[in-house]
Design a protein around this motif. Sequence first.
Motif, PDB file in Angstrom:
ATOM      1  N   LEU A  74       0.809  -1.222   0.000  1.00 42.75           N
ATOM      2  CA  LEU A  74       0.000   0.000   0.000  1.00 42.75           C
ATOM      3  C   LEU A  74       0.843   1.274   0.000  1.00 42.75           C
ATOM      4  O   LEU A  74       0.479   2.263  -0.626  1.00 42.75           O
ATOM      5  N   GLY A  75       1.974   1.242   0.699  1.00 41.96           N
ATOM      6  CA  GLY A  75       2.852   2.419   0.727  1.00 41.96           C
ATOM      7  C   GLY A  75       3.329   2.825  -0.651  1.00 41.96           C
ATOM      8  O   GLY A  75       3.541   4.015  -0.917  1.00 41.96           O
ATOM      9  N   TYR A 104       5.809   2.079   5.380  1.00 43.59           N
ATOM     10  CA  TYR A 104       5.970   2.850   4.143  1.00 43.59           C
ATOM     11  C   TYR A 104       7.242   3.671   4.270  1.00 43.59           C
ATOM     12  O   TYR A 104       7.755   3.874   5.378  1.00 43.59           O
ATOM     13  N   GLU A 105       7.750   4.135   3.151  1.00 47.20           N
ATOM     14  CA  GLU A 105       8.934   4.984   3.147  1.00 47.20           C
ATOM     15  C   GLU A 105       8.491   6.430   3.014  1.00 47.20           C
ATOM     16  O   GLU A 105       7.832   6.803   2.042  1.00 47.20           O
ATOM     17  N   ASP A 106       8.850   7.254   4.006  1.00 51.04           N
ATOM     18  CA  ASP A 106       8.433   8.654   4.054  1.00 51.04           C
ATOM     19  C   ASP A 106       9.414   9.508   3.248  1.00 51.04           C
ATOM     20  O   ASP A 106      10.518   9.776   3.707  1.00 51.04           O
ATOM     21  N   GLU A 107       8.972   9.940   2.077  1.00 49.48           N
ATOM     22  CA  GLU A 107       9.861  10.716   1.213  1.00 49.48           C
ATOM     23  C   GLU A 107      10.204  12.070   1.816  1.00 49.48           C
ATOM     24  O   GLU A 107      11.231  12.660   1.491  1.00 49.48           O
ATOM     25  N   ASP A 110      13.643  11.721   4.391  1.00 48.43           N
ATOM     26  CA  ASP A 110      14.782  11.004   3.827  1.00 48.43           C
ATOM     27  C   ASP A 110      14.494   9.512   3.651  1.00 48.43           C
ATOM     28  O   ASP A 110      15.340   8.661   3.909  1.00 48.43           O
ATOM     29  N   TRP A 111      13.262   9.210   3.230  1.00 47.73           N
ATOM     30  CA  TRP A 111      12.823   7.847   2.924  1.00 47.73           C
ATOM     31  C   TRP A 111      12.891   6.916   4.131  1.00 47.73           C
ATOM     32  O   TRP A 111      13.063   5.709   3.999  1.00 47.73           O
ATOM     33  N   ALA A 112      12.731   7.483   5.315  1.00 44.72           N
ATOM     34  CA  ALA A 112      12.721   6.656   6.533  1.00 44.72           C
ATOM     35  C   ALA A 112      11.509   5.727   6.510  1.00 44.72           C
ATOM     36  O   ALA A 112      10.419   6.127   6.101  1.00 44.72           O
TER      37      ALA A 112
END
Length: 138
Positions: A74-75, A104-107, A110-112
């Motif tokens: 889903l991310g 999910y990767e948080d853009e 820093d894509w954490a």
Amino acid sequence: MSEAGVIKKFLYLNRKAPYGTIYALESLEVVLISAAFEQDVSLAFVDDGVFQLKKDQKTDAIGMKNFSPIYNALGDYDITKLYVEKESLEARGLTLDDLMDVTYEDEDDDWAEKPAIQLVSKTEMADIMESQDVVLSF
């Protein structure tokens, strides 16, 4: 009538167990379609819907395909808000540790990698539902 390009907030309310009916799978399909149209999509899990996120689902004995791995994708569709009602989880003898590790990767950070599942109270869930443009129940 909405204007082209207007983003609406859609909440998909999942109330049913993952297998035995078509509701859970249908909800997931509609969620992915909505995300493809770049809407603000979130999911809520209440009542037996909390079982949809349970870890280690085994479906061989019931002869159905296990679709739970889709939640981990889903991310990739910018669906990062999965709300689980605490009271529903507790009433079924489950805790947050019994649920899948959906991230999910948080853009913007820093894509954490961050958790997508948020445990909320019944009152908080009501507030979340109230803040939506559209609530669809499955």
